[in-house]
Scaffold this active site. Sequence first.
Site, PDB file in Angstrom:
ATOM      1  N   LYS A  72     -10.215 -25.069  52.283  1.00 34.62           N
ATOM      2  CA  LYS A  72     -10.874 -26.043  51.516  1.00 34.62           C
ATOM      3  C   LYS A  72     -11.369 -25.578  50.147  1.00 34.62           C
ATOM      4  CE  LYS A  72     -14.909 -26.533  52.471  1.00 34.62           C
ATOM      5  NZ  LYS A  72     -16.225 -26.244  52.150  1.00 34.62           N
ATOM      6  N   LYS A  77     -19.642 -22.731  42.475  1.00 35.22           N
ATOM      7  CA  LYS A  77     -19.178 -22.243  44.194  1.00 35.22           C
ATOM      8  C   LYS A  77     -17.540 -22.062  44.146  1.00 35.22           C
ATOM      9  CE  LYS A  77     -19.443 -21.738  48.472  1.00 35.22           C
ATOM     10  NZ  LYS A  77     -19.953 -20.493  48.943  1.00 35.22           N
ATOM     11  N   LEU A 116     -22.762 -30.019  55.669  1.00 33.84           N
ATOM     12  CA  LEU A 116     -21.579 -30.720  56.563  1.00 33.84           C
ATOM     13  C   LEU A 116     -20.296 -29.846  56.185  1.00 33.84           C
ATOM     14  CD1 LEU A 116     -22.770 -33.857  55.849  1.00 33.84           C
ATOM     15  CD2 LEU A 116     -22.966 -32.763  57.891  1.00 33.84           C
ATOM     16  N   PRO A 117     -19.216 -29.982  56.830  1.00 32.17           N
ATOM     17  CA  PRO A 117     -17.873 -29.521  56.550  1.00 32.17           C
ATOM     18  C   PRO A 117     -17.385 -29.422  55.098  1.00 32.17           C
ATOM     19  CG  PRO A 117     -17.875 -30.007  58.822  1.00 32.17           C
ATOM     20  CD  PRO A 117     -19.181 -30.563  58.006  1.00 32.17           C
TER      21      PRO A 117
HETATM   22  P1  NAD Z   1     -19.736 -25.425  60.822  1.00 32.90           P
HETATM   23  O1  NAD Z   1     -18.515 -26.163  61.040  1.00 32.90           O
HETATM   24  O2  NAD Z   1     -20.293 -24.430  61.519  1.00 32.90           O
HETATM   25  O3  NAD Z   1     -20.865 -26.488  60.451  1.00 32.90           O
HETATM   26  C1  NAD Z   1     -20.947 -27.917  60.337  1.00 32.90           C
HETATM   27  C2  NAD Z   1     -21.887 -28.762  61.268  1.00 32.90           C
HETATM   28  O4  NAD Z   1     -22.019 -30.128  60.629  1.00 32.90           O
HETATM   29  C3  NAD Z   1     -21.410 -28.702  62.472  1.00 32.90           C
HETATM   30  O5  NAD Z   1     -22.652 -28.259  63.435  1.00 32.90           O
HETATM   31  C4  NAD Z   1     -21.076 -30.042  62.963  1.00 32.90           C
HETATM   32  O6  NAD Z   1     -21.142 -30.630  64.275  1.00 32.90           O
HETATM   33  C5  NAD Z   1     -22.024 -30.865  61.863  1.00 32.90           C
HETATM   34  N1  NAD Z   1     -21.617 -32.253  61.349  1.00 32.90           N
HETATM   35  C6  NAD Z   1     -20.299 -32.448  61.154  1.00 32.90           C
HETATM   36  N2  NAD Z   1     -20.327 -33.696  60.816  1.00 32.90           N
HETATM   37  C7  NAD Z   1     -21.514 -34.340  61.026  1.00 32.90           C
HETATM   38  C8  NAD Z   1     -22.166 -35.693  60.830  1.00 32.90           C
HETATM   39  N3  NAD Z   1     -21.233 -36.730  60.371  1.00 32.90           N
HETATM   40  N4  NAD Z   1     -23.304 -35.766  61.172  1.00 32.90           N
HETATM   41  C9  NAD Z   1     -24.122 -34.615  61.738  1.00 32.90           C
HETATM   42  N5  NAD Z   1     -23.685 -33.559  61.818  1.00 32.90           N
HETATM   43  C10 NAD Z   1     -22.300 -33.242  61.347  1.00 32.90           C
HETATM   44  O7  NAD Z   1     -19.711 -25.016  59.275  1.00 32.90           O
HETATM   45  P2  NAD Z   1     -20.600 -24.263  58.414  1.00 32.90           P
HETATM   46  O8  NAD Z   1     -19.928 -22.749  58.295  1.00 32.90           O
HETATM   47  O9  NAD Z   1     -22.075 -24.358  58.801  1.00 32.90           O
HETATM   48  O10 NAD Z   1     -20.582 -24.592  56.740  1.00 32.90           O
HETATM   49  C11 NAD Z   1     -21.233 -25.682  56.166  1.00 32.90           C
HETATM   50  C12 NAD Z   1     -20.873 -25.843  54.847  1.00 32.90           C
HETATM   51  O11 NAD Z   1     -21.315 -24.689  54.331  1.00 32.90           O
HETATM   52  C13 NAD Z   1     -19.304 -26.066  54.424  1.00 32.90           C
HETATM   53  O12 NAD Z   1     -19.254 -26.728  53.392  1.00 32.90           O
HETATM   54  C14 NAD Z   1     -19.095 -24.531  54.128  1.00 32.90           C
HETATM   55  O13 NAD Z   1     -17.934 -24.447  53.238  1.00 32.90           O
HETATM   56  C15 NAD Z   1     -20.472 -23.982  53.355  1.00 32.90           C
HETATM   57  N6  NAD Z   1     -20.701 -22.461  53.623  1.00 32.90           N
HETATM   58  C16 NAD Z   1     -20.204 -21.939  54.574  1.00 32.90           C
HETATM   59  C17 NAD Z   1     -20.469 -20.440  54.676  1.00 32.90           C
HETATM   60  C18 NAD Z   1     -20.500 -19.629  55.824  1.00 32.90           C
HETATM   61  O14 NAD Z   1     -20.446 -18.550  55.724  1.00 32.90           O
HETATM   62  N7  NAD Z   1     -20.075 -20.271  57.184  1.00 32.90           N
HETATM   63  C19 NAD Z   1     -21.027 -19.795  53.301  1.00 32.90           C
HETATM   64  C20 NAD Z   1     -21.405 -20.600  52.553  1.00 32.90           C
HETATM   65  C21 NAD Z   1     -21.096 -21.962  52.450  1.00 32.90           C
END
Ligand code: NAD
Length: 300
Positions: A240, A172, A66-67
């Site tokens: 964040k 992280k 999740l975000p």
């Molecule tokens: P994203 O915004 O693409 O995906 C988040 C997903 O969660 C979305 O599809 C959204 O619809 C869903 N969501 C939000 N609230 C929800 C709820 N209550 N119930 C169900 N679904 C819900 O973000 P992301 O890039 O996939 O990042 C996710 C996490 O991983 C974050 O914490 C981010 O910091 C971390 N992260 C991201 C990356 C990257 O390269 N994108 C790399 C490492 C870590």
Amino acid sequence: MATSVGFIGVGNMGNPMALNVLKAGFPMTVFDLNPKAMANLVDAGARRAASAREVVDGVEIVLTSLPASPDVEAMYLDAGGLVERANPETILIDLSSVLPSTPRKIEPRAIARGVHFLEAPVSGGVSGAQAGTLAIMVGGDAQALKRAEPVLRPIGPNIFHVGPVGAGNTVKAINNMMASVNSLAMMEGLVLGVKAGLDPMTIYEVVKASSGGSKALERIPRALVPRKFEPGFKVALMNKDLETFNTIAKELHVPVSFSNVAQRYQQAAMAAGLADHDTSAAVLIIERLAASQVSKGDPK
Ligand code: NAD
């Protein structure tokens, strides 16, 4: 029988991670607020749940991606949330990057119900998630990790047990601070070099073979020269993570410098409407300050 797995939050990172777990043969139930995000997983054999609660009802291990902290705390700790709803012995694993205080709030509530909880933030970007090569930084109970390892392995071979809950998200935040500072230093050098008349790919080749090189350089051919800024990793999420690093620094009374500068660039990018663009879009701010562009054309 293979362990049944639930996956909640299948966005840029969750989707390819879930696909790799599914492909490894674990029966999977998925849920995301955005129905489109689940489509390819359902096509690949996952069951679509109508809610997060429905996911936790029927599986042995639940993964969430999740975000940010507010999303994770609501998902786990609200009345009827994952912790309250999970059957005893279920293992709940949060793959999101959050404040260390978030897993520290969740773990005691889970233990009180006989439920296991691990934090497991990941690194390696969307390409690493697709390739199944992410680094996984686990904090929490070693026995629960041992049970969960077969499900985590398709996500990435480098599974680090770094300490109690909170430790995973601390390392992280340290990693992302370093990645962000490396990237911004690279972008500043690149924009200056182009203004000085150098070809950006010459800078890339030379620095790659020299002491200033880092993984950040790969953004030059991938994003900065073609001006491709679709995420990837969103500016708002890097903001964040830098906020997390700065929060830890304040709590420990450690005077830090570079993370503050790096966060300022994410905030300038957010103020310019780039919050949902890839973190490489910070170059657009640096270009404006330098009155010089890495390459011609509009950002994509
Ligand atoms: P994203 O915004 O693409 O995906 C988040 C997903 O969660 C979305 O599809 C959204 O619809 C869903 N969501 C939000 N609230 C929800 C709820 N209550 N119930 C169900 N679904 C819900 O973000 P992301 O890039 O996939 O990042 C996710 C996490 O991983 C974050 O914490 C981010 O910091 C971390 N992260 C991201 C990356 C990257 O390269 N994108 C790399 C490492 C870590």
